[in-house]
Design a protein around this motif. Sequence first.
Motif, PDB file in Angstrom:
ATOM      1  N   MET A 273      -6.230  10.869  -1.654  1.00 47.24           N
ATOM      2  CA  MET A 273      -7.449  10.474  -0.225  1.00 47.24           C
ATOM      3  C   MET A 273      -8.453   9.525  -0.904  1.00 47.24           C
ATOM      4  O   MET A 273      -8.815   8.369  -0.410  1.00 47.24           O
ATOM      5  N   GLY A 274      -8.417   9.132  -1.974  1.00 48.12           N
ATOM      6  CA  GLY A 274      -9.531   8.458  -2.889  1.00 48.12           C
ATOM      7  C   GLY A 274      -8.658   7.083  -2.558  1.00 48.12           C
ATOM      8  O   GLY A 274      -9.627   5.705  -2.308  1.00 48.12           O
ATOM      9  N   TYR A 275      -7.544   6.842  -3.030  1.00 49.84           N
ATOM     10  CA  TYR A 275      -6.742   5.929  -2.558  1.00 49.84           C
ATOM     11  C   TYR A 275      -6.890   5.023  -1.239  1.00 49.84           C
ATOM     12  O   TYR A 275      -7.420   3.845  -0.837  1.00 49.84           O
TER      13      TYR A 275
ATOM     14  N   ARG B 245      -5.621  14.421  -3.891  1.00 45.84           N
ATOM     15  CA  ARG B 245      -7.398  13.351  -4.444  1.00 45.84           C
ATOM     16  C   ARG B 245      -7.203  11.844  -4.744  1.00 45.84           C
ATOM     17  O   ARG B 245      -8.027  11.610  -3.757  1.00 45.84           O
ATOM     18  N   LEU B 246      -6.265  12.225  -5.015  1.00 44.91           N
ATOM     19  CA  LEU B 246      -5.538  10.672  -5.668  1.00 44.91           C
ATOM     20  C   LEU B 246      -5.059  10.183  -4.825  1.00 44.91           C
ATOM     21  O   LEU B 246      -5.785   8.794  -4.782  1.00 44.91           O
TER      22      LEU B 246
ATOM     23  N   ASN C 268     -13.334   1.355   1.334  1.00 47.49           N
ATOM     24  CA  ASN C 268     -14.755   0.609   0.975  1.00 47.49           C
ATOM     25  C   ASN C 268     -14.608  -0.263  -0.448  1.00 47.49           C
ATOM     26  O   ASN C 268     -14.811   0.709  -1.046  1.00 47.49           O
ATOM     27  N   PRO C 269     -13.439  -0.988  -0.530  1.00 51.75           N
ATOM     28  CA  PRO C 269     -14.178  -1.241  -1.887  1.00 51.75           C
ATOM     29  C   PRO C 269     -14.482  -1.512  -2.641  1.00 51.75           C
ATOM     30  O   PRO C 269     -15.784  -1.692  -2.446  1.00 51.75           O
TER      31      PRO C 269
ATOM     32  N   THR D  76       0.761  -0.721  -0.140  1.00 54.33           N
ATOM     33  CA  THR D  76      -0.430  -0.164   0.077  1.00 54.33           C
ATOM     34  C   THR D  76       0.840   1.285   0.141  1.00 54.33           C
ATOM     35  O   THR D  76       0.569   1.638  -0.745  1.00 54.33           O
TER      36      THR D  76
ATOM     37  N   VAL E 184       2.873   1.594  -3.164  1.00 53.23           N
ATOM     38  CA  VAL E 184       1.601   2.535  -4.441  1.00 53.23           C
ATOM     39  C   VAL E 184       1.582   3.872  -3.798  1.00 53.23           C
ATOM     40  O   VAL E 184       1.305   4.875  -5.041  1.00 53.23           O
TER      41      VAL E 184
ATOM     42  N   LYS F 102      -9.643   6.056   0.571  1.00 53.02           N
ATOM     43  CA  LYS F 102     -11.123   5.723   1.079  1.00 53.02           C
ATOM     44  C   LYS F 102     -11.143   4.136   0.529  1.00 53.02           C
ATOM     45  O   LYS F 102     -11.689   3.343   1.001  1.00 53.02           O
ATOM     46  N   GLU F 103     -10.726   4.021  -0.881  1.00 53.55           N
ATOM     47  CA  GLU F 103     -10.358   2.723  -1.913  1.00 53.55           C
ATOM     48  C   GLU F 103     -10.376   1.499  -0.689  1.00 53.55           C
ATOM     49  O   GLU F 103     -10.556   0.359  -0.797  1.00 53.55           O
ATOM     50  N   LEU F 104      -8.969   1.681   0.141  1.00 53.67           N
ATOM     51  CA  LEU F 104      -9.157   0.512   0.779  1.00 53.67           C
ATOM     52  C   LEU F 104      -9.939   0.200   1.524  1.00 53.67           C
ATOM     53  O   LEU F 104     -10.100  -1.346   1.751  1.00 53.67           O
TER      54      LEU F 104
END
Lengths: 207, 207, 207, 207
Positions: free
Chosen positions: C198-200, C195-196, C206-207, C161, C164, C202-204
């Motif tokens: 933070m988005g990642y 944003r990139l 709630n995928p 993680t 990346v 959040k994705e972790l």
Amino acid sequence: MSKKARISPRKSPKQQRSQGLVETILTATTRILTKGGYETATTNRVAEIAGVSIGSLYQYFPNKEALIGAVIDRTVEGNVRKVERELKKLGDEPIEEALRLIIRMAFEMYMGNRPLFRVMFEQAPRLERVQNIFRARRHIAGLLGALLESYGIHPRNRELTMFVLMNGALGVIQTAVFDFPEGVADQDMIDEIVRLVMGYLKELKNP
Amino acid sequence: MSKKARISPRKSPKQQRSQGLVETILTATTRILTKGGYETATTNRVAEIAGVSIGSLYQYFPNKEALIGAVIDRTVEGNVRKVERELKKLGDEPIEEALRLIIRMAFEMYMGNRPLFRVMFEQAPRLERVQNIFRARRHIAGLLGALLESYGIHPRNRELTMFVLMNGALGVIQTAVFDFPEGVADQDMIDEIVRLVMGYLKELKNP
Amino acid sequence: MSKKARISPRKSPKQQRSQGLVETILTATTRILTKGGYETATTNRVAEIAGVSIGSLYQYFPNKEALIGAVIDRTVEGNVRKVERELKKLGDEPIEEALRLIIRMAFEMYMGNRPLFRVMFEQAPRLERVQNIFRARRHIAGLLGALLESYGIHPRNRELTMFVLMNGALGVIQTAVFDFPEGVADQDMIDEIVRLVMGYLKELKNP
Amino acid sequence: MSKKARISPRKSPKQQRSQGLVETILTATTRILTKGGYETATTNRVAEIAGVSIGSLYQYFPNKEALIGAVIDRTVEGNVRKVERELKKLGDEPIEEALRLIIRMAFEMYMGNRPLFRVMFEQAPRLERVQNIFRARRHIAGLLGALLESYGIHPRNRELTMFVLMNGALGVIQTAVFDFPEGVADQDMIDEIVRLVMGYLKELKNP
DNA sequence: CATGAATGAGAATTCATTCAT
DNA sequence: AATGAATGAATTCTCATTCAT
């Protein structure tokens, strides 16, 4: 920067400390020369191995040539003294035996200092040290001449005879040091050189 | 990338132009070596004297060692050929006369190339050329051995005998080249070396 | 004699004068590298610009590689320390704000040293310095990971993680350094990278 | 000698023979670059490997920079075409799947040409080729933007978004190419990059 | 057009020697 | 006197580029 530099030591060291220093430096140089040849004997390395500052080295040797030259001189003188000592030890053995002893000594002297002799031969010309070497050789030739006279051998041209006798024998020894023939024992080589010399001496009597 | 550089020429010059170039470079090197010794033979100087660019020099010799090595090889080969030629000229003269001729030739060969021989002897070890030199010597020793046999001389250990004979004579000559005894004529020196060799041969027969 | 040269400094400068010298040399090298790239950074030029003799340069750096390597190491270490310092300053701001601060710092760090980063990336592989660089990156990744944990973010494979996340952000920054899109304000770029990231994150969750 | 040399090919080769020659030279250069890096790619070596005379090489490339530049251009163009081809193949798979395919392609492209990419990154700046590279990137970013629109994604600042998205993903891939984290499968890495991208896209919708 | 021998500026590195401390 | 950091001329070697054939 003048390349024509003095070759004799900058000062003749009279104090004990300096004497020791000079000695230390020469010994270190000899060791390096013996181990690694001329290329590895940089002044800085010599100083380092001698445990002396490079500045001190230059206090006693104005340049590298003087240093190497001093090593050569010291070695030559040492060898001369050694030969003289051995000659004095000689008793009343027959001439052939006496020559064998001398030849064996020379043989061992060269064999035991191969790398240093190589450097001496390499660098002596450049350092105008050859004359010293040849003077030493002539000195020893003189002693040998006296020895022969004591055996009743009186060559017509003594100098020339001793030159041929000595350099003939040394020529064989020197080459043997670098390129020893396979399958030959040291003892056989020495015997053969004795034969060369004895034959020459007989030839002088009955040509 | 190997730092252990090649010692043989980089490319075998097949075209005329190159042949000439290599020849020119070797000749220039020989001249510089002869005049000023190894120290003065920098690659740039060689190129300059040869009238060739430094780049061209390195086109044919991968490094300085290869260059000096080539000079040594060329000289050795030339000398060997010369000796062979002279040996063939020998007719039915008595053995002593034959030896005298050969010794004179060697004497003159060394005398005429003093500085180059010095460099060769100095640098050969570093350049791993000694083997070539000694091989050449052994080759000539073989020829001389055959010559002696043709005179009915059959030493017990032929190799050892030739080694002593040849290097004994060469030892005298080499030293003479650097330190010729005063008041001695070349002819006398040659005669004396002949005596050394003849005495040795007689000693082999009647020890 | 090993040709595999040392890459670490030849002597550890303990005296003040030397310390200053090494510093001066490194600074000069950095400046030249920054201005003109690797090609212009010849050792002689470095010495000249540093106002130091070429000999002195080689007293402290056994070869050019060691010099450039030292510059890279010094820069990397400096950057790591800077990042550490900034991370410590972080208080209890919300995660997004913390990330924004860090990203801005990285952005400015790269922007302020464009040419040097270029050289580092160019030369690091040849100089076996990449490992140092990547080690530094991993070190920082570790610190960032801890930061995220302190915000209650516990990725399944933390190392992956962080890899990346960090290299994603740095990829944008690095490219921006060389090819910044026209008509975009620095601030907007930074916001977008946030944003990139933070988005990642959040994705972790709630995928 | 002017160092400011032309960077474009000396002549646009219109004849078949020349076309083939240029092709052969570029291929040889690429191979050398790939195998041994920039240092090993000397013009003479390129000519030799290409089986072409160095003179001919200079017939078509005025200097080394032009040669390397042409290799970079060719590679970049090839990659662009490849991406275009792949994008066209895309059907009606869900967006995540489409992105995964594209990312995998990029991943494999970099992985399969590590050394060449390294050289490109190293030399492109000096060769003023970066612009070409970035132009290509922007071109592909445009295609990707269109793709996203076709999936109903309409970023406010499309250029900036695509810049971040693309270089974020490429940043991870590029670093992975040089320093792949241990114990991670390629597949996992690709999945993680997809997550990075998907997270970013979601963030754009619901910030 | 093709060839490849020839060029030479310039780069890295060494080491004998000096001199400020 | 001793020290050793600093010096820089000199050396080897490379490689992009040219040009006569």
